[in-house]
Design a protein around this motif. Structure first.
Motif, short mmCIF file in Angstrom:
data_model
loop_
_atom_site.label_atom_id
_atom_site.label_comp_id
_atom_site.label_asym_id
_atom_site.label_seq_id
_atom_site.Cartn_x
_atom_site.Cartn_y
_atom_site.Cartn_z
N SER A 1 -5.99 5.25 7.86
CA SER A 1 -4.95 4.49 8.57
C SER A 1 -3.61 5.13 8.30
CB SER A 1 -4.94 3.04 8.08
OG SER A 1 -4.46 2.99 6.74
N PRO A 2 -2.54 4.74 9.00
CA PRO A 2 -1.22 5.31 8.70
C PRO A 2 -0.81 5.15 7.25
CG PRO A 2 -1.15 4.17 10.81
CD PRO A 2 -2.50 3.88 10.21
N ALA A 3 -1.09 3.98 6.67
CA ALA A 3 -0.71 3.76 5.27
C ALA A 3 -1.40 4.75 4.35
CB ALA A 3 -1.06 2.32 4.86
N ASP A 4 -2.63 5.11 4.67
CA ASP A 4 -3.35 6.08 3.84
C ASP A 4 -2.66 7.44 3.87
OD1 ASP A 4 -5.40 4.20 3.23
OD2 ASP A 4 -6.31 4.60 5.18
N PHE A 5 -2.15 7.83 5.03
CA PHE A 5 -1.43 9.10 5.13
C PHE A 5 -0.13 9.05 4.34
CE2 PHE A 5 1.66 11.83 7.45
CZ PHE A 5 1.12 13.05 7.11
N PHE A 6 0.67 7.99 4.56
CA PHE A 6 1.95 7.89 3.87
C PHE A 6 1.75 7.89 2.36
CE2 PHE A 6 3.39 5.23 7.76
CZ PHE A 6 3.63 6.38 8.48
N ARG A 7 0.82 7.07 1.89
CA ARG A 7 0.60 6.96 0.45
C ARG A 7 0.02 8.23 -0.16
NH1 ARG A 7 -1.52 0.77 1.17
NH2 ARG A 7 0.38 -0.28 0.41
N SER A 8 -0.88 8.87 0.57
CA SER A 8 -1.50 10.07 0.05
C SER A 8 -0.48 11.20 -0.10
CB SER A 8 -2.64 10.50 0.98
OG SER A 8 -3.43 11.49 0.37
N MET A 9 0.41 11.36 0.87
CA MET A 9 1.43 12.41 0.79
C MET A 9 2.37 12.17 -0.39
SD MET A 9 0.83 14.72 3.09
CE MET A 9 2.38 15.62 3.11
#
Length: 790
Positions: free
Chosen positions: A552-560
């Protein structure tokens, strides 16, 4: 409003306690009175979903992550006479969720073309000419009566018993005889057929193209079978209707597909061909094997062979069998017009076959460039993400479409009938191939939800497309990626824009918003904010964490953030959740120098500054218009002050200077002689989007220094900041964002002194129409008689 950057120059007096004083220098505004805007740097917790055991706070799949899967066994027949497709499938659905499912949802994307489709009803338009005239193409669309859409003949369980089903526009619900429990599987069968749409008339991501010169078709077929919807812990069933823009969200599975076509067709598809000995000649199989180790693409079906096949009409049929493992979709292409070439590409410990299928109408462009574009895409994308895990990657020629599926994509780029082409056609073709092949990584493997968030595949893919294009050739004319290419859009009218974080079907200016702006943001994040090393590590971590999963978008933001170690909430908020733009104005420049205290140095400098001031207009005119002043008429009125020179150095001043020097420490005396220059710069955030400050100082000796300041400089005041710079030499010019790396939308307020950018224009009547392309023009001129050349 400040409209011109100004510079003032002052001398600073150094006191024994080293307190540098000057108008505003290092002065501190009381904290309680500072005009701050906390919105720019507040954390994203209020926007992002709470971490769970399924998706953790680091942006990775949690320890309890799960996803369902669907395996397909299909028999498909392509009717080349009626342009119809017939199919039966057995779907085996595995419920890995903790929930009991009483029904299943499937996607019926071909219903976009059904007569009952709502897509045409919700489209808006007007008589575009404004004069009572309607272009033929628009009129034709209004009269279209194509009978598209799935014709579902039955839905049955594995034993052949009918299952109740309900069609809801582009979705179908299948009711189960009993709930499908966690950990269990359910197999059922569907039979259907539909009329294949003509893409040139009706549009669409899948369909056919007719070639009247030889009465043949190219079929690029996708969304051709009822497909399982995704069920997950984020949305439950993702059954948002297909309106034509928001693409596809699908579970992974294994496919066995038998494709029956006319015997003289060549077929390319997702997966690995299982019966090459039945559908290919011995020579074609030899060529295909040779391609695995060749340095250049090997022709499997030549142009001569394809041209000969165009003239046939085989009444017999062949069945091509393909198998694909762990893919989320399946597509194929079929035509007797196809030329076919292949090239082996190393990816980790496997050799991938990069392949292209194209008609003679695609040459010479396609034979020269297509498969090589596939190959460089696999190499560059793999370096930034993970080794390409599939056995093939295919590019298929179409007239003007670009669309992607696992291991296969359909790409435009057609030269003129005489074989010439413009630069736009050449680079456009290479770019679309890179882009569509790149979609194998996002979203075919990193399986984001395209129906909700187009930017998660289009934006990330466009970013990697840009990196790949730059490795194709230096100076490659990339359409999207560089920050400066996004400025025209970002300074547009706010009413015509929406944030990146907008559902796919509601996005305005889709290309700019879903492709260009996210790609630009990632480039800025890589080049300016994190740097390549940190960014590349974090991006690879995200890609590898979510291979064959559904982020999900949150996964991308948090992972980066997690992998880079940098708080990026301000960046995600500004770039993805707002319509703000970067526009930093350098409003004021004040120049200070430390006073040496030496009257023999300071007084001549002060005199020079005064003499450099322009004369008041009244004084200038009085020189000639006042014939004689009173003191000129009567010199007796003059006294000491008529001859006093305030810039003359008196002995007592020299004595005082020497006494001051004796009271200074060696460190303080060194600072007096350092020659440091102090520049107080005021920056204003006009666009609202906080950004790092990149400031280039050019010195009087023509040398240059660039100072990079993190975006956090705006944390206490997001509207305006003032900063003092200690520099070793006198500055003659200052430039903000000198390398065009922040997408600053107005560079005219970035410089001191202000710079006027020259431009040239032509009179309209003097414009000469251009030839279709320079290659064609040169060819025609070379063929023309010498006397007729211009």
């Amino acid at each position: 409003m400040i409209t011109q950057a100004t510079c003032t120059r002052s001398r600073l007096v150094l006191w024994a306690i080293l307190l540098l004083t000057g108008p505003g220098l290092l002065a501190q505004i009381p904290y309680a009175k500072r005009p701050i805007n906390p919105d720019k740097f507040r954390q994203l917790e209020e926007e992002l979903p709470t971490p769970t055991p399924y998706r953790n706070a680091a942006g990775a799949p949690g320890h309890a992550y799960w996803q369902n899967r669907a395996d397909y066994d299909m028999d498909i027949r392509l009717d080349d006479d009626r342009q119809q497709l017939y199919g039966t499938e057995t779907i085996t659905y595995q419920n890995a969720s903790p929930d009991a499912l009483s029904y299943l949802w499937l996607q019926l994307d071909q219903n976009l073309f059904a007569k009952t489709s709502e897509t045409s009803l919700i489209q808006t338009g007007s008589i575009s000419q404004g004069n009572g005239r309607l272009p033929y193409q628009e009129l034709q669309a209004l009269h279209q009566d194509f009978d598209g859409g799935f014709k579902i003949e039955y839905v049955q369980d594995a034993a052949g018993k009918a299952l109740p089903f309900t069609i809801v526009k582009t979705m179908m619900r299948v009711d189960l005889p009993q709930a499908l429990l966690p950990g269990k599987t359910f197999a059922f069968k569907v039979k259907w057929w539909y009329n294949i749409n003509d893409r040139q008339k009706l549009g669409g991501r899948s369909g056919m193209e007719y070639f009247p010169a030889d009465s043949n078709y190219i079929y690029t077929i996708a969304q051709f079978f009822p497909r399982m919807c995704v069920y997950n812990e984020v949305y439950g069933w993702q059954h948002k209707q297909f309106l034509g823009r928001g693409e596809f969200t699908l579970p992974f599975g294994n496919y066995t597909v038998r494709l029956t076509t006319p015997a003289d067709h060549v077929v390319g598809a997702t997966g690995v061909l299982q019966n090459a000995d039945k559908v290919l000649t011995a020579e074609q199989r030899r060529r295909l094997e040779a391609a695995r180790t060749s340095a250049d693409p090997v022709i499997i079906v030549t142009q001569e062979e394809a041209t000969a096949a165009e003239k046939q009409r085989a009444r017999q049929e062949k069945t091509w069998i393909f198998k694909a493992e762990n893919v989320r979709d399946f597509a194929f292409a079929s035509s007797r017009k196809f030329i076919w070439d292949a090239l082996g590409v190393k990816s980790g410990d496997r050799t991938v076959l990069a392949m292209s299928y194209y008609p003679k109408e695609g040459n010479p462009l396609w034979e020269r460039y297509s498969t090589r574009a596939v190959a460089i895409t696999l190499r560059v994308y793999s370096r930034h993400t993970f080794d390409y895990p599939y056995p093939v990657a295919i590019s298929v020629h179409t007239r003007d479409i670009g669309m992607e599926y696992p291991m296969i994509c359909f790409n435009g780029g057609r030269p003129e009938p005489d074989g010439t082409y413009s630069a736009a056609t050449k680079y456009g073709m290479i770019s679309v191939i890179i882009h569509e092949v790149g979609h194998n990584y996002f979203p075919m493997i990193v399986n984001s939800d395209e129906r909700q968030w187009s930017w998660m595949d289009e934006g990330l893919n466009t970013f990697l497309q840009y990196l790949t294009e730059q490795e194709w050739e230096r100076g490659y004319p990339s359409r999207r990626g560089p920050a400066y290419r996004m400025t025209e859009y970002m300074r547009g009218v706010p009413e015509g824009m929406v944030p990146i974080m907008t559902n796919s079907e509601s996005v305005l200016q889709f290309g700019n918003n879903a492709y260009g702006k996210p790609a630009t943001a990632l480039n800025i994040l890589r080049e300016t904010i994190l740097g390549r090393e940190l960014f590349d590590f974090a991006f690879r971590q995200y890609a590898q964490r979510w291979m064959f999963k559904q982020p999900s978008p949150a996964d991308f933001f948090r992972s980066m953030e997690d992998a880079s170690g940098v708080d990026l909430d301000w960046f995600w908020r500004g770039w993805f959740y707002t319509n703000d733009n970067v526009d930093i104005s350098l409003d004021k420049v004040a120049w200070y120098q430390v006073s040496t205290l030496d009257p023999d140095v300071e007084k001549p400098l002060a005199k020079a500054v005064q003499e450099a001031q322009p004369d008041f207009i009244g004084d200038t005119r009085n020189e000639t218009l006042i014939a004689q002043t009173l003191t000129e008429q009567d010199p007796r009125l003059k006294d000491f002050y008529n001859t006093y020179d305030p810039f003359a150095v008196m002995p007592s001043e020299r004595v005082a200077y020497q006494q001051t020097l004796k009271g200074l420490t060696p460190t303080e005396q060194a600072l007096l002689k350092s020659g440091s220059q102090y520049y107080e710069l005021t920056f204003r955030n006009v666009g609202g989007l906080v950004s790092p400050l990149i400031v280039a100082f050019t010195y009087a000796d023509s040398s240059q220094e660039v100072i990079r300041i993190p975006a956090e400089i705006w944390r206490m005041n997001a509207d305006s900041v003032t900063k003092v710079f200690r520099l070793p030499k006198e500055v003659i010019s200052i430039q903000v964002d000198p390398y065009l790396e922040t997408a600053d939308t107005d560079v005219t307020n970035n410089a001191w002194p202000r710079q006027v950018v020259p431009s040239r224009f032509q009179l309209y009547k003097m414009n000469r129409p251009e030839a279709p392309n320079p290659m064609q023009r040169q060819q025609r001129e070379a063929e023309a008689p010498a006397g007729s050349r211009p």
